[in-house]
Motif scaffolding. Structure first.
Motif, PDB file in Angstrom:
ATOM      1  N   GLY A 131       0.800  -1.227   0.000  1.00 26.50           N
ATOM      2  CA  GLY A 131       0.000   0.000   0.000  1.00 26.50           C
ATOM      3  C   GLY A 131       0.827   1.268   0.000  1.00 26.50           C
ATOM      4  O   GLY A 131       0.381   2.310  -0.496  1.00 26.50           O
ATOM      5  N   LYS A 132       2.067   1.217   0.535  1.00 25.56           N
ATOM      6  CA  LYS A 132       2.874   2.438   0.592  1.00 25.56           C
ATOM      7  C   LYS A 132       3.316   2.894  -0.799  1.00 25.56           C
ATOM      8  O   LYS A 132       3.190   4.079  -1.148  1.00 25.56           O
ATOM      9  CB  LYS A 132       4.101   2.204   1.473  1.00 25.56           C
ATOM     10  CG  LYS A 132       3.868   2.424   2.950  1.00 25.56           C
ATOM     11  CD  LYS A 132       5.190   2.455   3.679  1.00 25.56           C
ATOM     12  CE  LYS A 132       4.974   2.761   5.146  1.00 25.56           C
ATOM     13  NZ  LYS A 132       6.260   2.871   5.865  1.00 25.56           N
ATOM     14  N   THR A 156       0.116   7.125  -6.436  1.00 20.43           N
ATOM     15  CA  THR A 156      -1.154   7.840  -6.598  1.00 20.43           C
ATOM     16  C   THR A 156      -0.988   9.325  -6.310  1.00 20.43           C
ATOM     17  O   THR A 156      -1.547  10.178  -7.013  1.00 20.43           O
ATOM     18  CB  THR A 156      -2.219   7.239  -5.662  1.00 20.43           C
ATOM     19  OG1 THR A 156      -2.381   5.845  -5.943  1.00 20.43           O
ATOM     20  CG2 THR A 156      -3.559   7.941  -5.843  1.00 20.43           C
ATOM     21  N   LEU A 157      -0.220   9.643  -5.277  1.00 21.44           N
ATOM     22  CA  LEU A 157       0.027  11.053  -4.956  1.00 21.44           C
ATOM     23  C   LEU A 157       0.789  11.739  -6.077  1.00 21.44           C
ATOM     24  O   LEU A 157       0.457  12.865  -6.474  1.00 21.44           O
ATOM     25  CB  LEU A 157       0.799  11.154  -3.646  1.00 21.44           C
ATOM     26  CG  LEU A 157       1.195  12.576  -3.202  1.00 21.44           C
ATOM     27  CD1 LEU A 157      -0.042  13.454  -3.048  1.00 21.44           C
ATOM     28  CD2 LEU A 157       1.997  12.526  -1.912  1.00 21.44           C
ATOM     29  N   ARG A 181      -3.827   9.236   2.432  1.00 22.53           N
ATOM     30  CA  ARG A 181      -3.626   7.777   2.405  1.00 22.53           C
ATOM     31  C   ARG A 181      -2.151   7.423   2.563  1.00 22.53           C
ATOM     32  O   ARG A 181      -1.805   6.443   3.242  1.00 22.53           O
ATOM     33  CB  ARG A 181      -4.183   7.211   1.098  1.00 22.53           C
ATOM     34  CG  ARG A 181      -5.706   7.201   1.023  1.00 22.53           C
ATOM     35  CD  ARG A 181      -6.200   6.385  -0.145  1.00 22.53           C
ATOM     36  NE  ARG A 181      -5.877   7.005  -1.421  1.00 22.53           N
ATOM     37  CZ  ARG A 181      -6.659   7.875  -2.064  1.00 22.53           C
ATOM     38  NH1 ARG A 181      -7.815   8.240  -1.512  1.00 22.53           N
ATOM     39  NH2 ARG A 181      -6.302   8.385  -3.217  1.00 22.53           N
ATOM     40  N   LEU A 182      -1.271   8.213   1.963  1.00 23.73           N
ATOM     41  CA  LEU A 182       0.155   7.965   2.113  1.00 23.73           C
ATOM     42  C   LEU A 182       0.607   8.218   3.545  1.00 23.73           C
ATOM     43  O   LEU A 182       1.387   7.435   4.114  1.00 23.73           O
ATOM     44  CB  LEU A 182       0.947   8.840   1.146  1.00 23.73           C
ATOM     45  CG  LEU A 182       2.473   8.734   1.238  1.00 23.73           C
ATOM     46  CD1 LEU A 182       2.932   7.312   0.972  1.00 23.73           C
ATOM     47  CD2 LEU A 182       3.136   9.712   0.279  1.00 23.73           C
ATOM     48  N   SER A 210       2.082   2.115  -3.763  1.00 21.69           N
ATOM     49  CA  SER A 210       0.947   2.536  -4.586  1.00 21.69           C
ATOM     50  C   SER A 210       0.414   3.886  -4.127  1.00 21.69           C
ATOM     51  O   SER A 210      -0.035   4.697  -4.948  1.00 21.69           O
ATOM     52  CB  SER A 210      -0.159   1.483  -4.529  1.00 21.69           C
ATOM     53  OG  SER A 210      -0.643   1.328  -3.195  1.00 21.69           O
ATOM     54  N   ALA A 211       0.481   4.165  -2.815  1.00 19.53           N
ATOM     55  CA  ALA A 211       0.033   5.463  -2.302  1.00 19.53           C
ATOM     56  C   ALA A 211       0.948   6.580  -2.789  1.00 19.53           C
ATOM     57  O   ALA A 211       0.489   7.678  -3.143  1.00 19.53           O
ATOM     58  CB  ALA A 211      -0.020   5.438  -0.776  1.00 19.53           C
ATOM     59  N   ARG A 212       2.267   6.300  -2.805  1.00 13.83           N
ATOM     60  CA  ARG A 212       3.201   7.300  -3.321  1.00 13.83           C
ATOM     61  C   ARG A 212       2.954   7.553  -4.804  1.00 13.83           C
ATOM     62  O   ARG A 212       2.995   8.707  -5.262  1.00 13.83           O
ATOM     63  CB  ARG A 212       4.638   6.840  -3.098  1.00 13.83           C
ATOM     64  CG  ARG A 212       5.128   6.958  -1.673  1.00 13.83           C
ATOM     65  CD  ARG A 212       6.639   6.793  -1.593  1.00 13.83           C
ATOM     66  NE  ARG A 212       7.063   5.454  -2.011  1.00 13.83           N
ATOM     67  CZ  ARG A 212       7.223   4.432  -1.187  1.00 13.83           C
ATOM     68  NH1 ARG A 212       6.987   4.588   0.114  1.00 13.83           N
ATOM     69  NH2 ARG A 212       7.622   3.259  -1.647  1.00 13.83           N
ATOM     70  N   ALA A 229      -5.061  11.591  -1.623  1.00 13.25           N
ATOM     71  CA  ALA A 229      -3.960  10.653  -1.820  1.00 13.25           C
ATOM     72  C   ALA A 229      -2.838  10.906  -0.818  1.00 13.25           C
ATOM     73  O   ALA A 229      -2.203   9.958  -0.325  1.00 13.25           O
ATOM     74  CB  ALA A 229      -3.429  10.771  -3.247  1.00 13.25           C
ATOM     75  N   ALA A 232      -0.449   5.359   5.636  1.00  8.22           N
ATOM     76  CA  ALA A 232       0.349   4.161   5.374  1.00  8.22           C
ATOM     77  C   ALA A 232       1.732   4.264   6.005  1.00  8.22           C
ATOM     78  O   ALA A 232       2.307   3.248   6.431  1.00  8.22           O
ATOM     79  CB  ALA A 232       0.478   3.944   3.863  1.00  8.22           C
TER      80      ALA A 232
END
Length: 411
Positions: free
Chosen positions: A98-99, A105-106, A253-254, A101-103, A250, A257
């Motif tokens: 998740g980390k 997405t941001l 979420r990061l 993908s969060a980066r 986003a 995470a």
């Protein structure tokens, strides 16, 4: 008047400026030249490229680490480095799912912001070019009107001088006609300066000191007032506000995470001094989230979401207000210009011509003639101001709605 089509044409603007014909420069050619040469275009392209690079970097994995340690040599052991205890190890940092993908997405949200901002800046350049182009046309039209008024003032002075010589009117009327001529000469000199300034402001958009071509388009009023239709999607201005909210979401979420720390796995080999025995090493390193649980970043991200949502609501409200205002101004300017063209201006010309003929026949005084001419000049000025206001509000409204102009159109 302009016809407009989808935003795709704006995004597909050629990278090089359109070549104008020897006859002059159209508004479309001027706009293409500005989009190609204005520094804002290079700035927007660079910011988009930088955002694309951050997307690539956000998806990159951390590099592994190679470690080499020497122990128990020199000092009291009297061992050389070749006889020391040696340890080789290779470690790799891992993140929980998740980390990464969060980066990404941001970073993609920041890239979307850069792209939308680039579109908004291009729309602004289109509006600015049209405004300065029509200012230059208006200045050119004012200069032509001043030349006509000067010619009319000279003709009036000739008529008055003839009537004074014939003893039909007082010499004071010749003085009044001379004053009117001097005023027309002063106005002509002033309009020459304004035209030069307007042309320089237009040429400055593509980095030139002055305009070397004549302007092809004219400041005409369309036969009817057409309705401007927006594209199916939101305009870049509104999309920017939506994209900011998505980017801040986003970022939250990061931040959430990252409350769970990354861990590092290590594997290696150790060779003992003296015995030269070798052994395998395996280890794991996990930070203990005792003091730093990324709580400040989470709170900041939540506050940024609230701020972005408030800005989104405010921008939507201001956008609707500005749209209504520009639509009203555009319609009012069109109606005023049409009324001045069809009724007032036509009547003012007829009165001026009839008064001039009547003065030559001795039916009217010089004051009546000058007053009729002044009314005609004022009507022409009001008609030009109404047309200018219509095109300015139309340009601003097209920017607000996210519309672009098509090739081959004229004012």
């Amino acid at each position: 008047m302009f016809r407009y089509f989808s935003l795709f044409i704006l995004l597909a603007a050629p990278l090089c400026s359109a070549t104008s014909t020897a006859a002059g420069l159209s508004l479309f050619d001027a706009t293409q030249r500005v989009l190609a040469k204005n520094p804002q275009t290079a700035l927007s392209n660079a910011l988009e490229a930088a955002a694309s690079g951050r997307v690539v970097q956000a998806g990159a994995l951390p590099n592994p680490e190679l470690s080499y340690v020497l122990e128990d040599f020199s000092g009291d052991t009297n061992r050389s480095a070749s006889d020391a205890t040696t340890t080789f190890s290779l470690s790799q940092q891992f993140s929980l799912p998740g980390k990464r993908s969060a980066r990404q997405t941001l970073a993609e949200g920041e890239q979307a912001l850069a792209t939308l901002d680039s579109q908004a800046q291009r729309l602004r350049l289109i509006r600015l070019t049209r405004e300065r182009y029509i200012d230059a046309i208006a200045a050119q039209e004012k200069l032509a009107a001043s030349q006509q008024n000067l010619q009319l003032a000279r003709q009036t002075l000739d008529v008055v001088s003839a009537r004074v010589s014939a003893g039909k009117v007082s010499p004071i009327e010749q003085s009044r006609a001379t004053v009117a001529l001097k005023s027309a000469q002063r106005e002509l000199a002033l309009q020459q300066q304004w035209r030069q300034l307007a042309q320089r402001r237009l040429a400055a958009l593509w980095g030139e000191a002055k305009l070397t071509e004549s302007l092809l388009d004219e400041l005409v009023l369309p036969p009817t007032l057409s309705e401007l239709e927006t594209t199916n999607s939101k305009t870049p201005i509104l999309q920017l506000a939506d994209s900011r909210v998505q980017k801040e979401q986003a970022a939250l979420r990061l931040a959430q995470a990252e409350r769970v720390s990354d861990f590092t796995l290590m594997a290696g080999m150790k060779r003992e001094a003296g015995s030269r025995e070798e052994s395998l090493l395996v280890g794991v390193s996990i930070p203990i989230p005792l003091f730093n649980r990324n709580q400040g970043a989470v709170l900041s991200a939540k506050a940024n979401i609230a701020a972005a949502e408030a800005d989104q609501a405010l921008l939507n409200q201001e956008w609707r207000t500005q749209r209504d205002q520009l639509e009203t101004q555009r319609a009012a300017s069109f109606q005023e210009a049409a009324y001045l063209r069809d009724d007032v201006l036509r009547l003012a010309r007829e009165i001026a011509e009839a008064t001039r003929e009547g003065y030559q026949a001795g039916k009217f005084s010089l004051l009546d003639l000058l007053d009729a001419q002044r009314s005609l000049i004022e009507s022409q000025s009001l008609y030009l101001a109404a047309r200018l206001s219509f095109h300015q509000s139309d340009a601003a409204l097209n920017e607000l709605l996210g519309l672009a102009m098509s090739a081959g159109n004229t004012l």
